[in-house]
Design a protein around this motif. Structure first.
Motif, PDB file in Angstrom:
ATOM      1  N   LYS A 193       0.838  -1.223   0.000  1.00 23.15           N
ATOM      2  CA  LYS A 193       0.000   0.000   0.000  1.00 23.15           C
ATOM      3  C   LYS A 193       0.856   1.249   0.000  1.00 23.15           C
ATOM      4  O   LYS A 193       0.576   2.210  -0.732  1.00 23.15           O
ATOM      5  CB  LYS A 193      -0.898  -0.027   1.242  1.00 23.15           C
ATOM      6  CG  LYS A 193      -1.899   1.119   1.282  1.00 23.15           C
ATOM      7  CD  LYS A 193      -2.797   1.032   2.507  1.00 23.15           C
ATOM      8  CE  LYS A 193      -3.771   2.190   2.559  1.00 23.15           C
ATOM      9  NZ  LYS A 193      -4.641   2.123   3.759  1.00 23.15           N
ATOM     10  N   THR A 194       1.936   1.253   0.803  1.00 21.91           N
ATOM     11  CA  THR A 194       2.833   2.406   0.850  1.00 21.91           C
ATOM     12  C   THR A 194       3.504   2.630  -0.487  1.00 21.91           C
ATOM     13  O   THR A 194       3.624   3.763  -0.966  1.00 21.91           O
ATOM     14  CB  THR A 194       3.912   2.181   1.933  1.00 21.91           C
ATOM     15  OG1 THR A 194       3.280   2.013   3.189  1.00 21.91           O
ATOM     16  CG2 THR A 194       4.844   3.378   2.011  1.00 21.91           C
ATOM     17  N   ALA A 195       3.926   1.562  -1.136  1.00 22.41           N
ATOM     18  CA  ALA A 195       4.583   1.671  -2.434  1.00 22.41           C
ATOM     19  C   ALA A 195       3.607   2.196  -3.492  1.00 22.41           C
ATOM     20  O   ALA A 195       3.989   2.936  -4.393  1.00 22.41           O
ATOM     21  CB  ALA A 195       5.133   0.323  -2.877  1.00 22.41           C
ATOM     22  N   GLY A 196       2.335   1.829  -3.344  1.00 25.97           N
ATOM     23  CA  GLY A 196       1.331   2.271  -4.321  1.00 25.97           C
ATOM     24  C   GLY A 196       0.976   3.751  -4.218  1.00 25.97           C
ATOM     25  O   GLY A 196       0.467   4.342  -5.167  1.00 25.97           O
ATOM     26  N   THR A 197       1.263   4.348  -3.042  1.00 28.11           N
ATOM     27  CA  THR A 197       0.923   5.766  -2.862  1.00 28.11           C
ATOM     28  C   THR A 197       2.083   6.693  -3.204  1.00 28.11           C
ATOM     29  O   THR A 197       1.951   7.913  -3.114  1.00 28.11           O
ATOM     30  CB  THR A 197       0.509   6.022  -1.396  1.00 28.11           C
ATOM     31  OG1 THR A 197       1.595   5.625  -0.529  1.00 28.11           O
ATOM     32  CG2 THR A 197      -0.737   5.236  -1.052  1.00 28.11           C
ATOM     33  N   ARG A 198       3.212   6.131  -3.580  1.00 27.12           N
ATOM     34  CA  ARG A 198       4.362   6.979  -3.901  1.00 27.12           C
ATOM     35  C   ARG A 198       4.220   7.587  -5.288  1.00 27.12           C
ATOM     36  O   ARG A 198       3.659   7.002  -6.179  1.00 27.12           O
ATOM     37  CB  ARG A 198       5.654   6.163  -3.824  1.00 27.12           C
ATOM     38  CG  ARG A 198       6.013   5.753  -2.397  1.00 27.12           C
ATOM     39  CD  ARG A 198       7.216   4.833  -2.404  1.00 27.12           C
ATOM     40  NE  ARG A 198       7.510   4.351  -1.059  1.00 27.12           N
ATOM     41  CZ  ARG A 198       8.406   3.415  -0.797  1.00 27.12           C
ATOM     42  NH1 ARG A 198       9.080   2.851  -1.776  1.00 27.12           N
ATOM     43  NH2 ARG A 198       8.620   3.044   0.441  1.00 27.12           N
TER      44      ARG A 198
END
Length: 198
Positions: A193-198
């Motif tokens: 999820k964190t990688a997808g929001t970058r």
């Protein structure tokens, strides 16, 4: 006398990459090679052979810690070691659990539950590696310690009155194995999820 800005400080040279043929990797390979011998000894299923199987299992388990410590302290980390070390761990514990179940000494559902968690989390690490690395947790280290302790107790030809100790150790190992597996799933989800929001 002239004073000026200090000259650039030379950076220390980076250490050369570790050779594939090093002590840590050889210990990992030894652990893999000990697995068939361990299974053969355990299947003999007599007191003497049991003690031999326990000795091999203990040696293989100790090399797991030694090769990891050596790799980190002496800069012996290699791509081969990163892949082979977890495979060696899973091969040893997996072979022990399966063999104990074949002998009728450990319920198959316990073996299956632990193996599904171990194999599943290993595959999950490879799947999410593009987003980042899921670090080993204290729970994961506790899980490994409990598994080794429980399996070792099951291997030993313990008197019947002491066998409940092995059951309790295996129950604790199973609970921690499942709980840490769920924790890794949440870590992987958060990482994705964190990688997808970058």
């Amino acid at each position: 006398m002239t004073t000026g800005a200090p000259g650039p400080v030379a950076e220390p040279p980076s250490p050369p990459p570790a050779s594939l043929y090093n002590v840590a990797n050889l210990l990992t390979l030894l652990r893999i090679l000990l697995v068939p011998l361990f299974v053969w000894l355990l299947l003999r299923d007599t007191t003497a052979w049991r003690l031999g199987a326990f000795a091999v299992f203990a040696v293989a388990s100790v090399t797991d810690k030694i090769d990891g410590d050596l790799a980190r302290k002496r800069n012996l980390v290699t791509d081969f070691g990163k892949i082979a070390d977890p495979i060696a761990d899973k091969a040893l514990t997996g072979a022990a659990l399966v063999t104990l179940s074949v002998l009728g000494e450990l319920w198959w559902w316990v073996t299956i539950a632990i193996l599904v968690r171990e194999i599943g989390i290993t595959l999950l690490r490879f799947v999410v590696i593009r987003y980042g690395v899921i670090p080993a947790s204290k729970g994961g280290k506790l899980k490994t310690t409990l598994q080794i302790l429980a399996i070792g107790l099951y291997i030993l030809p313990l008197p019947e009155i002491v066998q409940p100790v092995a059951w309790v150790a295996m129950a604790a190992a199973l609970v921690v194995t499942v709980v840490t597996g769920v924790d890794y799933l949440f870590q992987a989800w958060r990482l994705r999820k964190t990688a997808g929001t970058r």
